[in-house]
Write a protein that holds these residues in place. Structure first.
Motif, PDB file in Angstrom:
ATOM      1  N   PHE A   1       0.833  -1.195   0.000  1.00 35.94           N
ATOM      2  CA  PHE A   1       0.000   0.000   0.000  1.00 35.94           C
ATOM      3  C   PHE A   1       0.870   1.249   0.000  1.00 35.94           C
ATOM      4  N   VAL A   2       0.444   2.254  -0.753  1.00 42.59           N
ATOM      5  CA  VAL A   2       1.140   3.541  -0.769  1.00 42.59           C
ATOM      6  C   VAL A   2       0.243   4.653  -0.228  1.00 42.59           C
ATOM      7  N   ALA A   3      -0.932   4.812  -0.833  1.00 45.97           N
ATOM      8  CA  ALA A   3      -1.815   5.906  -0.448  1.00 45.97           C
ATOM      9  C   ALA A   3      -3.228   5.590  -0.900  1.00 45.97           C
ATOM     10  N   ALA A   4      -4.206   6.224  -0.241  1.00 47.54           N
ATOM     11  CA  ALA A   4      -5.599   6.035  -0.630  1.00 47.54           C
ATOM     12  C   ALA A   4      -6.383   7.295  -0.303  1.00 47.54           C
ATOM     13  N   VAL A   5      -7.519   7.423  -0.971  1.00 44.86           N
ATOM     14  CA  VAL A   5      -8.386   8.578  -0.766  1.00 44.86           C
ATOM     15  C   VAL A   5      -9.829   8.111  -0.830  1.00 44.86           C
ATOM     16  N   THR A   6     -10.661   8.677   0.027  1.00 39.05           N
ATOM     17  CA  THR A   6     -12.070   8.323   0.010  1.00 39.05           C
ATOM     18  C   THR A   6     -12.767   8.970  -1.184  1.00 39.05           C
TER      19      THR A   6
ATOM     20  N   ASP B   1       3.708   4.895   6.079  1.00 34.91           N
ATOM     21  CA  ASP B   1       4.617   5.776   6.814  1.00 34.91           C
ATOM     22  C   ASP B   1       5.791   6.249   5.962  1.00 34.91           C
ATOM     23  N   SER B   2       6.283   5.412   5.085  1.00 32.78           N
ATOM     24  CA  SER B   2       7.494   5.751   4.342  1.00 32.78           C
ATOM     25  C   SER B   2       7.296   6.874   3.328  1.00 32.78           C
ATOM     26  N   VAL B   3       6.049   7.225   3.011  1.00 32.82           N
ATOM     27  CA  VAL B   3       5.815   8.276   2.022  1.00 32.82           C
ATOM     28  C   VAL B   3       5.148   9.498   2.629  1.00 32.82           C
ATOM     29  N   LYS B   4       4.789   9.451   3.886  1.00 37.12           N
ATOM     30  CA  LYS B   4       4.146  10.594   4.525  1.00 37.12           C
ATOM     31  C   LYS B   4       5.047  11.825   4.449  1.00 37.12           C
ATOM     32  N   GLY B   5       4.440  12.932   4.061  1.00 38.91           N
ATOM     33  CA  GLY B   5       5.202  14.170   3.933  1.00 38.91           C
ATOM     34  C   GLY B   5       5.875  14.333   2.583  1.00 38.91           C
ATOM     35  N   ARG B   6       5.913  13.278   1.784  1.00 41.08           N
ATOM     36  CA  ARG B   6       6.537  13.348   0.453  1.00 41.08           C
ATOM     37  C   ARG B   6       5.518  13.137  -0.668  1.00 41.08           C
ATOM     38  N   PHE B   7       4.557  12.275  -0.453  1.00 45.73           N
ATOM     39  CA  PHE B   7       3.555  11.959  -1.472  1.00 45.73           C
ATOM     40  C   PHE B   7       2.218  12.566  -1.086  1.00 45.73           C
ATOM     41  N   THR B   8       1.447  12.936  -2.105  1.00 46.29           N
ATOM     42  CA  THR B   8       0.102  13.459  -1.891  1.00 46.29           C
ATOM     43  C   THR B   8      -0.851  12.820  -2.895  1.00 46.29           C
ATOM     44  N   ILE B   9      -1.917  12.234  -2.387  1.00 47.73           N
ATOM     45  CA  ILE B   9      -2.931  11.652  -3.259  1.00 47.73           C
ATOM     46  C   ILE B   9      -4.089  12.639  -3.373  1.00 47.73           C
ATOM     47  N   SER B  10      -4.645  12.728  -4.558  1.00 50.84           N
ATOM     48  CA  SER B  10      -5.794  13.600  -4.785  1.00 50.84           C
ATOM     49  C   SER B  10      -6.660  12.982  -5.876  1.00 50.84           C
TER      50      SER B  10
ATOM     51  N   VAL C   1      -7.503  10.070 -10.574  1.00 50.27           N
ATOM     52  CA  VAL C   1      -6.811  10.098  -9.294  1.00 50.27           C
ATOM     53  C   VAL C   1      -5.340  10.365  -9.576  1.00 50.27           C
ATOM     54  N   TYR C   2      -4.696  11.098  -8.673  1.00 55.91           N
ATOM     55  CA  TYR C   2      -3.313  11.493  -8.883  1.00 55.91           C
ATOM     56  C   TYR C   2      -2.463  11.132  -7.664  1.00 55.91           C
ATOM     57  N   LEU C   3      -1.191  10.955  -7.921  1.00 56.54           N
ATOM     58  CA  LEU C   3      -0.234  10.757  -6.841  1.00 56.54           C
ATOM     59  C   LEU C   3       0.959  11.652  -7.118  1.00 56.54           C
ATOM     60  N   GLN C   4       1.062  12.728  -6.374  1.00 58.66           N
ATOM     61  CA  GLN C   4       2.208  13.631  -6.476  1.00 58.66           C
ATOM     62  C   GLN C   4       3.313  13.087  -5.591  1.00 58.66           C
ATOM     63  N   MET C   5       4.453  12.802  -6.186  1.00 58.26           N
ATOM     64  CA  MET C   5       5.556  12.206  -5.452  1.00 58.26           C
ATOM     65  C   MET C   5       6.743  13.162  -5.473  1.00 58.26           C
TER      66      MET C   5
END
Length: 122
Positions: free
Chosen positions: A45-50, A60-69, A77-81
């Motif tokens: 798992f990397v990220a998810a959005v409702t 935890d390893s991507v918190k603060g670096r990746f953003t899902i929208s 859906v996007y993943l800014q890394m």
């Protein structure tokens, strides 16, 4: 049958950024997630959005670096890394969470894309 197509992967250097996109034939009412799989490793798992976009989840390893929208009007859906690291190298998959259960587990995700390769060199 819902179809998902990821794009935006590539070869970058450590510290660089990439934006992954996932285009879906339909997203109505579904949560969405990004997972990744490195060679010889299990899909993680990397990220998810409702569906509303109001709640997001990150490993935890991507918190603060990746953003899902997400943009429901565009079925995307996007993943800014940002600040990419060599350990982020993997094939990245987007998926639709069709069933109940944890956002962090691949089990509730029913539809998956084919993946896009992200390679981060040191």
């Amino acid at each position: 049958q819902v179809q998902l197509v990821e794009s935006g992967g590539g070869l970058v250097q450590a510290g660089d950024s990439l934006r992954l996109s996932c285009a879906a034939s339909a997203l109505s009412g579904y949560g969405m997630g990004w997972f990744r799989q490195a060679p010889g490793k299990e899909r993680e798992f990397v990220a998810a959005v409702t569906w509303s976009g109001r709640s997001t989840y990150y490993t935890d390893s991507v918190k603060g670096r990746f953003t899902i929208s997400r943009d429901n009007a565009k079925n995307a859906v996007y993943l800014q890394m940002n600040s990419l690291k060599p350990e982020d190298t993997a094939v990245y998959f987007c998926a639709i969470k069709q069933f109940g259960g944890s956002y962090y587990s691949p089990t509730p995700y029913h539809y998956w894309g084919q993946g896009t390769q992200v390679t981060v060199s040191s």
